[in-house]
Design a protein around this motif. Sequence first.
Motif: not given
Length: 252
Positions: A5, A9-10, A41, A45, A49, A75
């Motif tokens: 990732w 995206e996070l 994605r 997924s 997340k 994360d």
Amino acid sequence: MARNWTRDELILAMSLYCRLPFGKFDKGNPDVIQLADAIDRTHSSVAMKLSNLASLDPFHQERGIKALPNASKADRQIWQEFHSDWEGLADECLRLEIEYHLQPVEDAIEEQSLFEGETESTRVTKVRRAQRFFRSTVLASYEYRCCITKIDLKELLIASHIIPWSEDSAKRADPHNGLCLNALHDKAFDRGLITLDEEYRLIYSRLLSESLSVNAMNQFFKPYEGKAIQFPLRFRPDQNCLRRHREHIFLT
């Protein structure tokens, strides 16, 4: 082979985590599907997340929900970035939501100027963005119910700042500095006529009881006196913020 990732995206995943009601992280949620399609994605997924991020919340860890084995270092890092600079990350969320077409076209056009240089209008836009992020995050965390009365009519609900907006820029977009209140109790809280004690229980000012009729007190305030609020399902209100409210805003 699964790809890592990216930071962008996070950030988008964390933004969605903040805005979705807790428990709505499943792969069939339209918002989960929209984000998954935008960043190429799978729906599963993205749902995973969001669950990874939820497992990092100290409030859930206190409830016995431990960090999932696949919650990554990235994360944890993005979790800390948000908690270190809520207002700054709110702005970054907006930039990415525009870039990935996750905002309605009219909103994207209106706020695009935010990224075209610092002017008075862009500063106003930053304020509006932080306010929007704060409101959506606080209301979703409390499942769109007043934490005192449990009123759940969205039109009557306000994301109330514990420490006022003007007094601490670091707390402006921080959901730990928020309560979901109906309009009446929001105004009473803002004016220091009610507050919460160390156990999150409602107490009201003597001035309130002296100013209102017995009927009004019995209807709107007395039933909730000494009772703990309904806790949010994430971002529990910060006791340091509440202490400042009791000591500097509440009218004894």
